[in-house]
Design an enzyme around this catalytic site. Structure first.
Site, PDB file in Angstrom:
ATOM      1  N   LYS A 275      10.735 120.688 -60.970  1.00 46.12           N
ATOM      2  CA  LYS A 275      11.246 119.370 -60.590  1.00 46.12           C
ATOM      3  C   LYS A 275      10.725 118.304 -61.544  1.00 46.12           C
ATOM      4  CE  LYS A 275      11.432 116.164 -56.630  1.00 46.12           C
ATOM      5  NZ  LYS A 275      10.415 115.131 -56.803  1.00 46.12           N
TER       6      LYS A 275
ATOM      7  N   ARG B  15      14.634 108.669 -50.514  1.00 46.24           N
ATOM      8  CA  ARG B  15      14.264 107.518 -49.677  1.00 46.24           C
ATOM      9  C   ARG B  15      15.136 107.303 -48.431  1.00 46.24           C
ATOM     10  NH1 ARG B  15      13.018 105.531 -55.057  1.00 46.24           N
ATOM     11  NH2 ARG B  15      10.917 104.701 -55.209  1.00 46.24           N
TER      12      ARG B  15
ATOM     13  N   ARG C  29      22.327 107.401 -52.554  1.00 47.45           N
ATOM     14  CA  ARG C  29      22.281 106.404 -51.479  1.00 47.45           C
ATOM     15  C   ARG C  29      23.464 106.466 -50.527  1.00 47.45           C
ATOM     16  NH1 ARG C  29      18.101 106.646 -53.112  1.00 47.45           N
ATOM     17  NH2 ARG C  29      16.615 105.082 -53.823  1.00 47.45           N
TER      18      ARG C  29
ATOM     19  N   HIS D 233      11.714 111.262 -60.240  1.00 49.49           N
ATOM     20  CA  HIS D 233      10.817 110.952 -59.114  1.00 49.49           C
ATOM     21  C   HIS D 233      11.198 109.600 -58.483  1.00 49.49           C
ATOM     22  CE1 HIS D 233       6.944 112.761 -57.572  1.00 49.49           C
ATOM     23  NE2 HIS D 233       6.917 111.641 -56.891  1.00 49.49           N
TER      24      HIS D 233
ATOM     25  N   SER E 181      17.222 111.338 -57.223  1.00 45.55           N
ATOM     26  CA  SER E 181      16.876 110.022 -57.779  1.00 45.55           C
ATOM     27  C   SER E 181      18.082 109.088 -57.800  1.00 45.55           C
ATOM     28  CB  SER E 181      16.247 110.115 -59.175  1.00 45.55           C
ATOM     29  OG  SER E 181      15.017 110.830 -59.124  1.00 45.55           O
ATOM     30  N   GLY E 182      18.253 108.393 -56.692  1.00 50.42           N
ATOM     31  CA  GLY E 182      19.285 107.371 -56.612  1.00 50.42           C
ATOM     32  C   GLY E 182      20.395 107.650 -55.621  1.00 50.42           C
TER      33      GLY E 182
ATOM     34  N   GLN F 101       7.243 122.523 -51.987  1.00 50.04           N
ATOM     35  CA  GLN F 101       7.016 121.777 -53.230  1.00 50.04           C
ATOM     36  C   GLN F 101       5.552 121.865 -53.602  1.00 50.04           C
ATOM     37  OE1 GLN F 101       5.475 118.230 -53.166  1.00 50.04           O
ATOM     38  NE2 GLN F 101       5.125 118.642 -55.340  1.00 50.04           N
TER      39      GLN F 101
ATOM     40  N   TYR G 264       2.449 120.746 -55.826  1.00 50.88           N
ATOM     41  CA  TYR G 264       1.662 120.000 -56.798  1.00 50.88           C
ATOM     42  C   TYR G 264       0.564 120.962 -57.218  1.00 50.88           C
ATOM     43  CZ  TYR G 264       3.715 115.354 -56.017  1.00 50.88           C
ATOM     44  OH  TYR G 264       4.548 114.274 -55.964  1.00 50.88           O
TER      45      TYR G 264
ATOM     46  N   THR H 169       6.618 120.435 -58.992  1.00 53.75           N
ATOM     47  CA  THR H 169       6.843 119.076 -59.498  1.00 53.75           C
ATOM     48  C   THR H 169       5.980 118.838 -60.735  1.00 53.75           C
ATOM     49  OG1 THR H 169       7.426 118.290 -57.314  1.00 53.75           O
ATOM     50  CG2 THR H 169       6.745 116.616 -58.920  1.00 53.75           C
TER      51      THR H 169
ATOM     52  N   SER I 135       6.220 118.977 -48.819  1.00 58.20           N
ATOM     53  CA  SER I 135       5.419 118.508 -49.953  1.00 58.20           C
ATOM     54  C   SER I 135       3.981 119.002 -49.864  1.00 58.20           C
ATOM     55  CB  SER I 135       5.426 116.978 -49.953  1.00 58.20           C
ATOM     56  OG  SER I 135       4.417 116.484 -50.800  1.00 58.20           O
TER      57      SER I 135
HETATM   58  C1  FNR Z   1       8.418 110.921 -53.313  1.00 61.64           C
HETATM   59  N1  FNR Z   1       8.688 111.998 -54.155  1.00 61.64           N
HETATM   60  C2  FNR Z   1       7.886 113.115 -54.127  1.00 61.64           C
HETATM   61  N2  FNR Z   1       8.179 114.189 -54.919  1.00 61.64           N
HETATM   62  C3  FNR Z   1       7.430 115.313 -54.861  1.00 61.64           C
HETATM   63  O1  FNR Z   1       7.716 116.264 -55.576  1.00 61.64           O
HETATM   64  N3  FNR Z   1       6.381 115.397 -53.988  1.00 61.64           N
HETATM   65  C4  FNR Z   1       6.018 114.373 -53.174  1.00 61.64           C
HETATM   66  O2  FNR Z   1       5.077 114.472 -52.403  1.00 61.64           O
HETATM   67  C5  FNR Z   1       6.783 113.180 -53.257  1.00 61.64           C
HETATM   68  N4  FNR Z   1       6.465 112.092 -52.471  1.00 61.64           N
HETATM   69  C6  FNR Z   1       7.277 110.970 -52.475  1.00 61.64           C
HETATM   70  C7  FNR Z   1       6.987 109.911 -51.616  1.00 61.64           C
HETATM   71  C8  FNR Z   1       7.849 108.813 -51.546  1.00 61.64           C
HETATM   72  C9  FNR Z   1       7.536 107.694 -50.599  1.00 61.64           C
HETATM   73  C10 FNR Z   1       9.011 108.782 -52.362  1.00 61.64           C
HETATM   74  C11 FNR Z   1       9.993 107.648 -52.271  1.00 61.64           C
HETATM   75  C12 FNR Z   1       9.266 109.820 -53.234  1.00 61.64           C
HETATM   76  C13 FNR Z   1       9.899 111.989 -55.008  1.00 61.64           C
HETATM   77  C14 FNR Z   1      11.094 112.565 -54.246  1.00 61.64           C
HETATM   78  O3  FNR Z   1      10.991 113.938 -54.101  1.00 61.64           O
HETATM   79  C15 FNR Z   1      12.397 112.277 -55.012  1.00 61.64           C
HETATM   80  O4  FNR Z   1      12.283 112.731 -56.335  1.00 61.64           O
HETATM   81  C16 FNR Z   1      12.754 110.791 -55.005  1.00 61.64           C
HETATM   82  O5  FNR Z   1      12.560 110.248 -53.728  1.00 61.64           O
HETATM   83  C17 FNR Z   1      14.186 110.585 -55.461  1.00 61.64           C
HETATM   84  O6  FNR Z   1      14.472 109.225 -55.632  1.00 61.64           O
HETATM   85  P1  FNR Z   1      15.252 108.353 -54.524  1.00 61.64           P
HETATM   86  O7  FNR Z   1      16.621 108.909 -54.416  1.00 61.64           O
HETATM   87  O8  FNR Z   1      14.480 108.473 -53.264  1.00 61.64           O
HETATM   88  O9  FNR Z   1      15.210 106.973 -55.089  1.00 61.64           O
END
Ligand code: FNR
Length: 394
Positions: free
Chosen positions: A267, A346, A326, A291, A323-324, A158, A160, A186, A138
């Site tokens: 993304k 996560r 698990r 996200h 996203s989701g 990734q 930003y 992203t 990231s």
């Molecule tokens: C993220 N996500 C994220 N995405 C990204 O492009 N750059 C980033 O720095 C971050 N940082 C980040 C921190 C934390 C604590 C979380 C939980 C998420 C989003 C990540 O890439 C992804 O899209 C999500 O985590 C997907 O959802 P689930 O499956 O974790 O619920």
């Protein structure tokens, strides 16, 4: 025990990990050190973390509705196992963004992992490399992309997108030089969503200089400072605040396409028209993602968007999904609905919180064993066998 060692081979058949646990249990009376049920793992990690990092990881936008919708959408599809097929040997490998992967899985980009474990991204990247899963570094990481790269293994960067073009170009060039093989832009986080859990605690680690390592180490960023960050961190943080993040527009993509040969994926794409336009703009693919429900409360569930996006550009460009996710069944469902590969978010932080690199590796092996077994027991021997016909709506 020689054959047991073979079972822990990094790219060996993923479900052998399950057999290894039974062997150690029956042969040596050992129990797995970390939970092997997803809910127990999540609970243990939740209990292990302090309130602020816990809130940052588990929190979402607004009422949390999008996070719930992501999980519900995955439950709404059910696998219909098929039988009497040749599934004794499986091949989970997949070609993704020009690389042959042992399985259609990567780690999602997650910033500031130092709030979960002191080794942060370095631990996660080592675990990903050990299992053969791409690591997505990231822009908001607590370690530099070069340090993360030293873990080895397949890696994506990734982005930003900063407001400052020269810094943006510098980040991309550094990623190329450090052996990253794709750029993941992203789109959905040019502002932070309304995140009540973090707001209630006034918690944003970047403002104390944690999670901005890509910038503090960047020669172009540093050249814009009167004094180096080592002497005046607050001024560096202030400059960082002033340059993040650009509200990227369609016409900006040509510039990025022009400065790198690496595959670029966008993304945060949730609409079929945006996916089509991304392909027309020379992008190599998209990550269908909201996200993890952290940005727009009330947003479409990512899996529901996947169905549209895969229908629109599947086969023409790479379709990634997060996203989701698990559990292994979730991965299988997303692949059936058109994802070329899935990003784990996560849940790998749960492993990181509990046991650093070993914890992340535990999570990855557990997930891949489940994917492998779910495929076998559902009648799918290869990723190509994962089609919508294997699913039905609940
Ligand atoms: C993220 N996500 C994220 N995405 C990204 O492009 N750059 C980033 O720095 C971050 N940082 C980040 C921190 C934390 C604590 C979380 C939980 C998420 C989003 C990540 O890439 C992804 O899209 C999500 O985590 C997907 O959802 P689930 O499956 O974790 O619920």
């Amino acid at each position: 025990m020689g054959s047991f060692l073979a079972m822990t081979d990094p790219v060996g058949p993923f479900s052998d990990w399950q057999y290894g646990i039974y062997l150690r249990g029956m042969g040596m009376g050992e129990r797995p050190e970390l939970p092997v049920a997803w809910d127990a793992l999540e609970r243990a990690a939740y209990d292990a973390l302090d309130e602020a990092p816990r809130g940052y990881v588990w929190g979402g936008a607004g009422t949390g509705d999008t996070m719930r919708a992501n999980l519900d959408a995955l439950r709404a599809w059910r696998i219909v196992p098929r039988h009497l097929r040749a599934v004794e040997a499986r091949d989970l490998s997949a070609e993704v963004l020009g690389s042959r992967l042992p399985a259609p899985l990567a780690l999602a980009p997650i910033g500031v992992q130092s709030i979960v474990h002191p080794e942060g991204e370095l631990a996660s990247a080592r675990a990903a490399a050990a299992v053969g899963v791409p690591y997505t570094a990231s822009t908001a990481a607590a370690h530099t992309m070069e340090e993360i790269a030293s873990a080895g293994g397949e890696r994506w960067y990734q982005l930003y997108w900063p407001k400052d073009e020269a810094i943006c170009a510098s980040l991309v060039k550094r990623a190329e030089a450090a052996g990253y093989t794709a750029i993941v832009v992203t789109l959905d986080t040019f502002f932070l969503g309304w995140r009540p859990t973090d707001l209630a605690q006034g918690f944003l680690p970047f403002l104390r200089g944690e999670g901005i390592a890509q910038f503090l180490s960047d020669p172009v960023f540093r050249a814009q400072l009167a004094r180096p960050p080592e002497e005046d961190l607050q001024a560096a943080v202030g400059h960082w605040v002033s340059i993040v993040n650009k509200v990227v527009q369609w016409e900006d993509l040509a510039w990025l396409r022009g400065i790198t040969e690496l595959p670029i994926v966008l993304k945060g794409v949730l609409h079929r028209d945006d996916a089509r336009r991304a392909v027309a703009a020379g992008m190599d693919g998209v990550v269908v993602s909201n996200h993890g429900g952290r940005q727009v409360d009330g947003a479409v569930a990512a899996l529901d968007a996947l169905v549209d996006v895969a229908d629109e550009i599947g086969g023409d460009a790479t379709v990634l999904f997060d996203s989701g996710i698990r559990c292994g069944a979730d991965v299988v469902k997303a692949l059936c609905l058109g994802a070329d590969a899935v990003l784990l978010g996560r849940p790998f932080l749960w492993g990181l919180a509990l046991a650093g690199a070993d914890g992340v590796e535990h999570v990855l092996r557990m997930l891949l064993a489940e994917v492998d077994l779910t495929m076998a027991l559902s009648g799918a021997a290869t990723v190509a066998d994962l089609t919508p016909e294997l699913l039905r709506r609940a």
